[in-house]
Scaffold this active site. Structure first.
Site, PDB file in Angstrom:
ATOM      1  N   LYS A 184       0.880  -1.175   0.000  1.00  0.00           N
ATOM      2  CA  LYS A 184       0.000   0.000   0.000  1.00  0.00           C
ATOM      3  C   LYS A 184       0.920   1.228   0.000  1.00  0.00           C
ATOM      4  O   LYS A 184       1.463   1.611   1.023  1.00  0.00           O
ATOM      5  CB  LYS A 184      -0.883  -0.030   1.259  1.00  0.00           C
ATOM      6  CG  LYS A 184      -2.226   0.653   1.114  1.00  0.00           C
ATOM      7  CD  LYS A 184      -2.158   2.137   0.839  1.00  0.00           C
ATOM      8  CE  LYS A 184      -1.569   2.909   1.996  1.00  0.00           C
ATOM      9  NZ  LYS A 184      -1.362   4.346   1.690  1.00  0.00           N
ATOM     10  N   GLU A 260      10.212   1.596  10.120  1.00  0.00           N
ATOM     11  CA  GLU A 260      11.296   2.518   9.719  1.00  0.00           C
ATOM     12  C   GLU A 260      10.711   3.919   9.790  1.00  0.00           C
ATOM     13  O   GLU A 260       9.871   4.281   8.954  1.00  0.00           O
ATOM     14  CB  GLU A 260      11.747   2.227   8.287  1.00  0.00           C
ATOM     15  CG  GLU A 260      12.426   0.898   8.095  1.00  0.00           C
ATOM     16  CD  GLU A 260      13.794   0.841   8.727  1.00  0.00           C
ATOM     17  OE1 GLU A 260      14.288   1.868   9.236  1.00  0.00           O
ATOM     18  OE2 GLU A 260      14.365  -0.258   8.727  1.00  0.00           O
ATOM     19  N   CYS A 294      14.798  10.487   5.268  1.00  0.00           N
ATOM     20  CA  CYS A 294      14.696  10.290   6.718  1.00  0.00           C
ATOM     21  C   CYS A 294      16.061  10.277   7.389  1.00  0.00           C
ATOM     22  O   CYS A 294      16.189  10.649   8.538  1.00  0.00           O
ATOM     23  CB  CYS A 294      13.969   8.988   6.995  1.00  0.00           C
ATOM     24  SG  CYS A 294      14.700   7.636   6.078  1.00  0.00           S
TER      25      CYS A 294
END
Ligand code: NAD
Length: 489
Positions: A184, A260, A294
């Protein structure tokens, strides 16, 4: 072969079929221009239910999970299909993600596609069964075998910032390990995932239901993966806030969660480092892909004794980087993904001023940015590590410079964060560097420009940056259960 960006919208992949979404379609936008690019299938809860059912049946009723050689072949087919269509994928990635063209030959596309080979090889070479030494528990001589088996149905939920890298870093090891997957993707980047689904359906022997791709404009459709008892593991990459919601929703069925999450990593420049080189590198790297990474180091820690020199070097490099057209091969800093994301970054820039900070470079929108969601590379000075802009993840091309007193103070500031994802240390004395590296509590660290990103290198965070590791053998083993079988010896 289907067009990877069809005019009537990309499709869902459910049970081996390319399908319309029950919710119709939703738009995908070019962040560099604000223009409507096209549409993607909009899945509803019913579509997600069908995808989970298809994955469950594929896992329970086929020999996918017990045939590693077949899985390796399928993964190589997927890699080869993506490689064959890499130019179409590149154009989609630049248009939909605002990914700088130069990065599509590396981590934005070609790198992760090639990395599928690592997981195919691992499926073939991994020791699925190993013997423990003969033992005599309670006086009974016993032969023991340790087996590693696929977890089952994996729900993979991914963000928009590096869609191919993150989609493939989940699908690759999860499929290699023998699981069935429902992917998704983020609503901002449905085309990257839909292209993957189309190529898998049309160019690989991956059995129906083993890989499902469900694009949706509705976050709650993804949330069903965390709740559904038919899903055994949720592999999530995204913000820490959503990660907490995933973990809480997964608790009811005690499913494995692999997270994560965000970061606010520190770039520590020791006082014996080449300050100019170190600060220039810190400034450059925070601008890459408009700071939407990130693991980027968004706090620059410099010795107070050399603060002015560090500030000048950082400002010079950041001031020389333009936020511009991602299609231009010279661009490193493209647009932010959406208007919403640019608003968020601009709120933080306004807050920096309210918290007593000074915007030394940037802080605005480039004059020639048109309707694209650009923000200039920005340097904030004059705040402490307690300021909101030094604590929260901004996810834009924004660097906060913070002075420290000595190595212990640098370590303290680096660790004074709810996150623990990554970091960098620059210096010349190996003993000092090693002491700082040992003391910083993060999952990856680069020393003097060393690069930790690779298919065989585990990546992930300490503290609120996540649970588990992606990529490498450790990343593959996240998708395995452990079974111990004992026989009389
Ligand atoms: P996000 O958390 O808003 O969304 C990520 C995904 O979660 C999307 O697919 C979204 O649709 C879905 N989602 C939203 N609400 C959900 C819910 N309640 N249940 C299940 N799924 C839900 O993150 P984003 O804005 O798309 O991405 C940016 C964030 O991702 C940043 O915080 C960044 O640090 C993080 N990120 C982390 C890593 C890493 O490896 N640590 C890598 C890339 C991005």
């Amino acid at each position: 072969m289907s067009d990877l960006r069809p005019a009537d919208g990309t499709k869902l992949l459910i049970g081996g079929k390319l399908l319309e979404g029950s919710g119709g379609v939703f738009a995908t936008i070019n962040p560099a221009t604000g223009a409507h690019l096209g549409t993607a299938a909009d899945a509803t809860a019913d579509d997600m239910g069908a995808a989970i059912a298809a994955a469950r049946a594929a896992f329970d009723e086929t020999d996918w999970s017990t045939d590693p050689a077949f899985r390796a072949r399928c993964l190589r087919q997927l890699r080869d299909a993506m490689t064959e269509h890499v130019e179409e994928l590149r154009e989609i990635t630049i248009a939909e993600v605002g990914a700088p063209r130069m990065l599509t030959s590396g981590p934005h596309l070609e790198g992760p596609v090639a990395d599928l080979g690592f997981f195919a090889d691992l499926a073939e070479t991994y020791s699925w069964r190993t013997d423990l030494p003969i033992a005599e528990p309670m006086g009974l001589r016993t032969r023991r075998q340790l087996r590693r088996e696929a977890v089952g149905v994996v729900g993979a939920i991914t963000p928009w910032n590096f869609p191919h890298q993150i989609n493939l870093a989940k699908i690759g090891p999860a499929l290699a390990a023998g699981n069935a997957v429902v992917l998704k993707p983020a609503p901002d980047t449905p085309w990257c995932a839909a292209a993957l689904g189309t190529l898998a359906a049309e160019h690989t022997d991956i059995p129906p239901g083993v890989l499902n791709v469900v694009t949706s404009s509705d976050h709650q459709v993804g949330a069903l993966l965390s709740e559904d008892p038919r899903v055994d593991l949720v592999s999530f990459t995204g913000s820490t806030r959503t990660g907490k919601a995933v973990m809480a929703a997964a608790a009811n069925t005690i499913k494995k969660v692999f997270l994560e999450l965000g970061g606010k990593s520190a770039f520590v420049v020791l006082d014996d480092a080449d300050i100019k080189a170190a600060c220039s590198m810190a400034a450059f790297s925070v601008s890459v892909h408009a700071g939407q990474g990130c693991a980027l180091c968004t706090r620059l820690l410099v010795p107070r004794s050399r603060y002015e020199e560090a500030l000048a070097a950082t400002a010079k490099t950041l001031g020389g980087i333009r936020a511009g057209d991602p299609d231009d091969p010279r661009t490193v800093c493209g647009p932010l993904i959406s208007e919403r994301q640019r608003d968020r970054v601009e709120r933080y820039l306004a807050l920096a001023g309210k918290e007593g900070g000074e915007i030394v470079v940037g802080g605005g929108r480039p004059a020639d940015g048109g309707d694209g969601f650009f923000v200039e590379p920005t340097l904030i000075a004059g705040v402490s590590n307690a300021a909101t802009v030094a604590r929260e993840e901004i996810f834009g091309p924004v660097l906060v410079i913070l002075p420290y007193e000595d190595d212990d103070d640098a370590i303290r500031i680096a660790n004074d964060s709810p996150y623990g994802l990554s970091g960098a240390v620059w210096g010349t004395d190996p003993d000092r560097i090693d002491r700082v590296v040992s003391a910083i509590r993060t999952g990856t660290l680069g020393v003097n420009g060393g690069t930790w990103y690779a298919a065989d290198a585990p990546f992930g965070g300490y503290k609120q940056s996540g649970i588990g590791r992606e990529m490498g053998v450790a990343g593959f083993e996240e998708y395995l259960e452990t079974k111990l079988v004992a026989y009389p010896a």
